[in-house]
Write a protein that holds these residues in place. Structure first.
Motif, PDB file in Angstrom:
ATOM      1  N   SER A 185      29.447  27.885  40.481  1.00 23.18           N
ATOM      2  CA  SER A 185      29.258  29.289  40.071  1.00 23.18           C
ATOM      3  C   SER A 185      29.759  30.270  41.122  1.00 23.18           C
ATOM      4  N   TRP A 186      29.844  29.834  42.400  1.00 17.87           N
ATOM      5  CA  TRP A 186      30.291  30.724  43.465  1.00 17.87           C
ATOM      6  C   TRP A 186      31.770  31.046  43.365  1.00 17.87           C
ATOM      7  N   LEU A 187      32.532  30.241  42.585  1.00 21.07           N
ATOM      8  CA  LEU A 187      33.974  30.472  42.493  1.00 21.07           C
ATOM      9  C   LEU A 187      34.311  31.794  41.801  1.00 21.07           C
ATOM     10  N   VAL A 188      33.465  32.216  40.885  1.00 21.18           N
ATOM     11  CA  VAL A 188      33.754  33.427  40.116  1.00 21.18           C
ATOM     12  C   VAL A 188      33.787  34.661  41.006  1.00 21.18           C
ATOM     13  N   PRO A 189      32.701  34.940  41.766  1.00 24.07           N
ATOM     14  CA  PRO A 189      32.784  36.120  42.647  1.00 24.07           C
ATOM     15  C   PRO A 189      33.843  35.965  43.725  1.00 24.07           C
ATOM     16  N   TYR A 190      34.070  34.713  44.177  1.00 26.24           N
ATOM     17  CA  TYR A 190      35.096  34.477  45.192  1.00 26.24           C
ATOM     18  C   TYR A 190      36.478  34.858  44.653  1.00 26.24           C
ATOM     19  N   ALA A 191      36.771  34.484  43.414  1.00 27.61           N
ATOM     20  CA  ALA A 191      38.056  34.819  42.807  1.00 27.61           C
ATOM     21  C   ALA A 191      38.199  36.326  42.636  1.00 27.61           C
ATOM     22  N   ASP A 192      37.072  36.982  42.276  1.00 26.59           N
ATOM     23  CA  ASP A 192      37.119  38.441  42.127  1.00 26.59           C
ATOM     24  C   ASP A 192      37.439  39.120  43.446  1.00 26.59           C
ATOM     25  N   ILE A 193      36.847  38.594  44.527  1.00 27.39           N
ATOM     26  CA  ILE A 193      37.108  39.169  45.850  1.00 27.39           C
ATOM     27  C   ILE A 193      38.575  39.015  46.226  1.00 27.39           C
ATOM     28  N   LEU A 194      39.141  37.837  45.965  1.00 21.35           N
ATOM     29  CA  LEU A 194      40.560  37.617  46.278  1.00 21.35           C
ATOM     30  C   LEU A 194      41.446  38.568  45.479  1.00 21.35           C
ATOM     31  N   THR A 195      41.085  38.769  44.224  1.00 16.09           N
ATOM     32  CA  THR A 195      41.878  39.674  43.393  1.00 16.09           C
ATOM     33  C   THR A 195      41.849  41.093  43.950  1.00 16.09           C
ATOM     34  N   LEU A 196      40.667  41.545  44.347  1.00 13.48           N
ATOM     35  CA  LEU A 196      40.553  42.885  44.900  1.00 13.48           C
ATOM     36  C   LEU A 196      41.287  43.025  46.224  1.00 13.48           C
ATOM     37  N   LEU A 197      41.226  41.993  47.065  1.00 15.37           N
ATOM     38  CA  LEU A 197      41.961  42.020  48.334  1.00 15.37           C
ATOM     39  C   LEU A 197      43.462  42.110  48.099  1.00 15.37           C
TER      40      LEU A 197
ATOM     41  N   GLN B 202      51.030  53.814  37.373  1.00 12.87           N
ATOM     42  CA  GLN B 202      51.052  52.402  37.020  1.00 12.87           C
ATOM     43  C   GLN B 202      49.949  51.648  37.750  1.00 12.87           C
ATOM     44  N   MET B 203      49.779  51.946  39.051  1.00 12.30           N
ATOM     45  CA  MET B 203      48.745  51.256  39.824  1.00 12.30           C
ATOM     46  C   MET B 203      47.355  51.611  39.315  1.00 12.30           C
ATOM     47  N   SER B 204      47.185  52.896  38.924  1.00  6.82           N
ATOM     48  CA  SER B 204      45.875  53.308  38.398  1.00  6.82           C
ATOM     49  C   SER B 204      45.522  52.522  37.147  1.00  6.82           C
ATOM     50  N   THR B 205      46.520  52.305  36.299  1.00  5.62           N
ATOM     51  CA  THR B 205      46.295  51.540  35.065  1.00  5.62           C
ATOM     52  C   THR B 205      45.855  50.123  35.383  1.00  5.62           C
ATOM     53  N   VAL B 206      46.525  49.517  36.380  1.00 16.13           N
ATOM     54  CA  VAL B 206      46.178  48.151  36.780  1.00 16.13           C
ATOM     55  C   VAL B 206      44.739  48.077  37.257  1.00 16.13           C
ATOM     56  N   PHE B 207      44.322  49.043  38.123  1.00 11.45           N
ATOM     57  CA  PHE B 207      42.964  49.008  38.666  1.00 11.45           C
ATOM     58  C   PHE B 207      41.923  49.249  37.584  1.00 11.45           C
TER      59      PHE B 207
ATOM     60  N   GLY C  37      37.220  44.583  33.635  1.00  6.07           N
ATOM     61  CA  GLY C  37      37.142  43.185  33.244  1.00  6.07           C
ATOM     62  C   GLY C  37      38.342  42.717  32.465  1.00  6.07           C
ATOM     63  N   GLY C  38      39.448  43.454  32.580  1.00  4.86           N
ATOM     64  CA  GLY C  38      40.658  43.074  31.858  1.00  4.86           C
ATOM     65  C   GLY C  38      41.404  41.999  32.602  1.00  4.86           C
ATOM     66  N   THR C  39      42.676  41.915  32.363  1.00  9.97           N
ATOM     67  CA  THR C  39      43.490  40.882  32.988  1.00  9.97           C
ATOM     68  C   THR C  39      43.604  41.144  34.465  1.00  9.97           C
ATOM     69  N   GLY C  40      43.887  40.097  35.217  1.00  7.74           N
ATOM     70  CA  GLY C  40      43.980  40.210  36.670  1.00  7.74           C
ATOM     71  C   GLY C  40      45.247  40.904  37.091  1.00  7.74           C
TER      72      GLY C  40
ATOM     73  N   MET D 265      47.494  39.874  38.979  1.00 11.10           N
ATOM     74  CA  MET D 265      48.662  39.004  39.023  1.00 11.10           C
ATOM     75  C   MET D 265      49.370  38.933  37.671  1.00 11.10           C
ATOM     76  N   ASP D 266      48.717  39.417  36.628  1.00  9.25           N
ATOM     77  CA  ASP D 266      49.343  39.390  35.319  1.00  9.25           C
ATOM     78  C   ASP D 266      50.248  40.576  35.077  1.00  9.25           C
ATOM     79  N   HIS D 267      50.285  41.514  36.049  1.00  8.52           N
ATOM     80  CA  HIS D 267      51.103  42.714  35.882  1.00  8.52           C
ATOM     81  C   HIS D 267      52.277  42.657  36.839  1.00  8.52           C
ATOM     82  N   GLN D 268      53.331  43.365  36.453  1.00  9.92           N
ATOM     83  CA  GLN D 268      54.438  43.518  37.377  1.00  9.92           C
ATOM     84  C   GLN D 268      54.011  44.456  38.483  1.00  9.92           C
ATOM     85  N   SER D 269      54.541  44.243  39.664  1.00 10.67           N
ATOM     86  CA  SER D 269      54.172  45.089  40.791  1.00 10.67           C
ATOM     87  C   SER D 269      54.632  46.512  40.527  1.00 10.67           C
TER      88      SER D 269
END
Length: 255
Positions: free
Chosen positions: A17-29, A49-54, A60-63, A65-69
Motif C-alpha cells: 500500500s505504501w507504493l501509491v503515495p510513493y508514486a504520487d511523490i515521484l510524480t510531483l517531484l 499548458q503546464m497549468s492544465t497538466v497540474f 486525480g487525472g492522468t500522470g 508522464m502521459d503529457h508532452q512536455s
C-alpha cells in the motif's frame, strides 16, 4: 495410520500500500523539475499548458508522464526571427505614427541641408526607436586630439543650430565619442574627458543661437565605449570619432 500431510506455510504477503503515495511523490517531484527547467524561457502559452497538466495531476487525472512536455525548444532561426520581430515592434511602438511622421519631416530637412552643403561623407541621419540621430564626424569640427571647434568650422555648427529650431521644442542630447586609441595630454587625461568636452563645446556653439532654449539641451561623453565600427582599421576608427545629436520624441519629455 496414514500420515497427515504437512501443509507448507505460505509466505507472508507483503503490504504494498505504501507504493501509491510513493508514486504520487515521484510524480510531483518530476513535475517540479519540469517547472524549474522551463521557468527561464516559459511564455504565456507554455504556462497555460503546464497549468492544465497540474490541474489534471491534482484532480486525480492522468500522470504528468502521459503529457508532452510543455517546454518547446526553439531552433536558432526561430529565435533570431522572434528577436527581429520584437525589435521592429518595439521601434514602431516607441515612436508611434504621428511622432514618426514629425521626426521624418525633420530628417528630410536635415538631409536636404547635408546634400546642399555636400556633406554626405561627413554628416548622416538615422531614425531610431530613441528618436532622430544626426551623426557628425569629428574631422568636420575638431582637430586631432582637440575639443576646440576651429573658427572655420563654427559656421557649420551655427547652420546646424538653425535646423534644431522647433515649435514646440524637443529634448536634444549631444554626445561625444572617440576611437579606442588612448589619449593623455595636459588638457585631457583620457578619452572620457575628450569626448565629454567635445560634446559640451559643440553644444555651447549651438546655444549661441538665441532661438534655442538651453533648458532642452544636455551633453554627455561615452569615450570609446559606444563604437559604430571596428577600431581595427583607420576607416572604422574615423567613424567612431564623432559627435551625435539625438532629437528625441516629444513623449520622452513627459516621462
Amino acid at each position: 495410520m496414514a500420515r497427515k500431510k504437512k501443509h507448507k506455510k505460505h509466505e507472508e504477503h507483503l503490504d504494498e500500500s505504501w507504493l501509491v503515495p510513493y508514486a504520487d511523490i515521484l510524480t510531483l517531484l518530476l513535475a517540479l523539475f519540469i517547472v524549474l527547467f522551463a521557468s527561464s524561457s516559459v511564455d504565456a502559452n507554455k504556462f497555460k499548458q503546464m497549468s492544465t497538466v497540474f490541474e489534471q495531476i491534482f484532480d486525480g487525472g492522468t500522470g504528468v508522464m502521459d503529457h508532452q512536455s510543455p517546454v518547446q525548444t526553439d531552433t536558432p532561426s526561430d529565435t533570431k526571427e522572434a528577436k527581429t520581430t520584437n525589435n521592429n515592434q518595439t521601434a514602431k511602438g516607441a515612436l508611434g505614427e504621428k511622432e514618426q511622421k514629425e521626426l521624418t519631416d525633420i530628417q528630410r530637412k536635415v538631409n536636404q541641408y547635408i546634400q546642399t552643403k555636400q556633406l554626405t561623407n561627413k554628416l548622416g541621419t538615422s531614425l531610431t526607436d530613441e528618436g532622430l540621430l544626426v551623426t557628425i564626424r569629428d574631422n568636420v569640427l575638431f582637430e586631432s586630439g582637440s575639443a576646440e571647434v576651429p573658427t572655420e568650422n563654427r559656421e557649420v555648427v551655427k547652420e546646424i543650430s538653425n535646423l534644431l529650431i522647433m515649435d514646440p521644442p524637443r529634448t536634444i542630447v549631444i554626445s561625444g565619442h572617440t576611437d579606442n586609441i588612448p589619449i593623455e595630454t595636459q588638457q585631457y587625461s583620457s578619452n572620457w574627458d575628450l569626448s565629454v568636452m567635445r560634446a559640451v563645446n559643440f553644444m555651447k556653439i549651438l546655444l549661441e543661437n538665441k532661438k534655442l532654449n538651453p533648458e532642452w539641451f544636455s551633453a554627455k561623453g561615452f569615450g570609446e565605449f559606444k563604437p559604430v565600427a571596428s577600431n581595427k582599421t583607420d576607416q572604422g576608427r574615423s567613424k567612431n570619432r564623432r559627435v551625435e545629436i539625438l532629437i528625441m520624441p516629444r513623449s520622452a519629455a513627459n516621462q
